[in-house]
Write an enzyme that holds these catalytic residues in place. Structure first.
Site, short mmCIF file in Angstrom:
data_model
loop_
_atom_site.label_atom_id
_atom_site.label_comp_id
_atom_site.label_asym_id
_atom_site.label_seq_id
_atom_site.Cartn_x
_atom_site.Cartn_y
_atom_site.Cartn_z
N LYS A 76 0.85 -1.21 0.00
CA LYS A 76 0.00 0.00 0.00
C LYS A 76 0.88 1.25 0.00
CE LYS A 76 -4.13 -2.16 1.73
NZ LYS A 76 -3.57 -3.43 2.25
N GLN B 298 -14.02 -10.76 6.76
CA GLN B 298 -14.57 -9.40 6.90
C GLN B 298 -16.05 -9.34 6.56
OE1 GLN B 298 -12.04 -6.15 5.33
NE2 GLN B 298 -10.45 -7.70 5.00
N SER C 207 -19.42 -11.30 0.64
CA SER C 207 -19.83 -12.53 -0.05
C SER C 207 -19.05 -12.66 -1.36
CB SER C 207 -21.33 -12.47 -0.35
OG SER C 207 -21.63 -13.10 -1.59
N ALA C 208 -18.46 -13.83 -1.56
CA ALA C 208 -17.67 -14.08 -2.78
C ALA C 208 -18.56 -13.92 -4.02
CB ALA C 208 -17.07 -15.49 -2.72
N GLY D 260 -11.99 -8.70 1.34
CA GLY D 260 -13.11 -8.53 2.27
C GLY D 260 -14.04 -9.72 2.29
N ASP E 132 3.90 7.27 -0.68
CA ASP E 132 4.95 8.22 -0.28
C ASP E 132 5.24 9.18 -1.43
OD1 ASP E 132 7.21 9.31 1.19
OD2 ASP E 132 7.26 7.40 2.27
O1 3DU Z 1 -9.66 -10.32 5.65
P1 3DU Z 1 -8.75 -11.36 5.06
O2 3DU Z 1 -8.02 -12.18 6.08
O3 3DU Z 1 -9.43 -12.20 4.01
O4 3DU Z 1 -7.55 -10.57 4.30
C1 3DU Z 1 -7.76 -9.52 3.43
C2 3DU Z 1 -6.44 -9.04 2.93
O5 3DU Z 1 -6.61 -7.98 2.01
C3 3DU Z 1 -5.48 -8.51 3.99
O6 3DU Z 1 -4.17 -8.85 3.57
C4 3DU Z 1 -5.65 -7.02 3.95
O7 3DU Z 1 -4.50 -6.33 4.34
C5 3DU Z 1 -5.92 -6.80 2.47
N1 3DU Z 1 -6.72 -5.66 2.13
C6 3DU Z 1 -7.94 -5.45 2.68
O8 3DU Z 1 -8.42 -6.26 3.48
C7 3DU Z 1 -8.68 -4.31 2.28
C8 3DU Z 1 -8.20 -3.47 1.36
O9 3DU Z 1 -8.92 -2.46 0.96
C9 3DU Z 1 -6.97 -3.73 0.79
C10 3DU Z 1 -6.27 -4.83 1.20
#
Ligand code: 3DU
Length: 213
Positions: free
Chosen positions: A62, A174, A177-178, A170, A65
């Protein structure tokens, strides 16, 4: 990124051995492995090289800078074999152009964050997401990151970026839904904890695959 399964593994583990074990175990089910600060800071930058030998790596740093620092960060991971990089757009056009120039020199892809998937993204990012997506188009990025937790935003972003790639985090842990993210226009789903923390990670990945075919 070769589009086969449409899944990207978010490998947010902090042990080199676990990361390599999970990559070997799951690489057939994922089109790329996304690694970021948790793993790179724990295992060292050499992990980018080690995983790149097994599967395509997207470095999720991400990046946000000034142009010169962005270039140095990009080159550090591209030299180790990353084939994709994630950067923020909010530092502006010149910062993003530094990332574009770096990926172009290595034949890699840049993905630009539009709106993040967590609730806090509503606070500052959501109102700017469409402008950030337009900037991604203006610098000719390969794709953008858009939230599976808000499929309606994926639709909006799709209408702005045309046929550029949408990678969407997400799903699962998080609450996204896929299937809804894919229906809204995501090209790839980024999935992490719901797979690698499962008792049977292969089976957990299969479940997401079955949902979207
Ligand atoms: O929630 P999960 O464990 O499925 O991981 C989601 C990943 O995607 C995690 O590495 C997080 O840093 C990244 N990510 C987001 O979750 C949201 C964003 O907007 C960008 C990246």
């Amino acid at each position: 990124m070769n589009r086969k399964t449409r899944l990207i593994l978010a490998l947010d583990v902090t042990s080199r051995e676990r990361a390599l074990f999970l990559t070997e175990l799951l690489k057939d089910r994922f089109d790329a492995i996304k690694i970021g600060y948790p793993l790179i800071l724990s295992a060292g930058p050499g992990i980018v090289q080690e995983i790149s030998k097994l599967a395509p790596v997207i470095a999720d740093l991400k990046i946000a800078d000034i142009p010169n620092t962005n270039r140095l960060i990009c080159e550090a991971v591209l030299e180790k074999g990353a084939s994709g990089i994630i950067a923020h757009a909010f530092p502006g056009m010149d910062s993003l152009m530094a990332c574009i120039d770096s990926v172009a020199a290595y034949g890699a892809d840049l993905y630009v964050v539009t709106e993040m998937s967590h609730p806090g993204a509503e606070q500052f990012m959501a109102p700017l997401a469409e402008d950030l997506a337009r900037l991604a188009v203006n610098v000719n990025a390969a794709g953008v990151v858009a939230p599976a937790t808000r499929p309606e935003k994926i639709k909006r972003i799709r209408s702005i970026i045309g046929n550029r790639i949408i990678i969407s985090p997400g799903v699962g842990a998080q609450g996204g839904s896929a299937l809804q993210a894919i229906r809204a226009g995501a090209d790839y789903l980024i999935v992490g904890r719901s797979v690698f923390e499962a008792d049977d990670p292969k089976e957990a990945a299969n479940k997401v695959l079955f949902e979207i075919v």
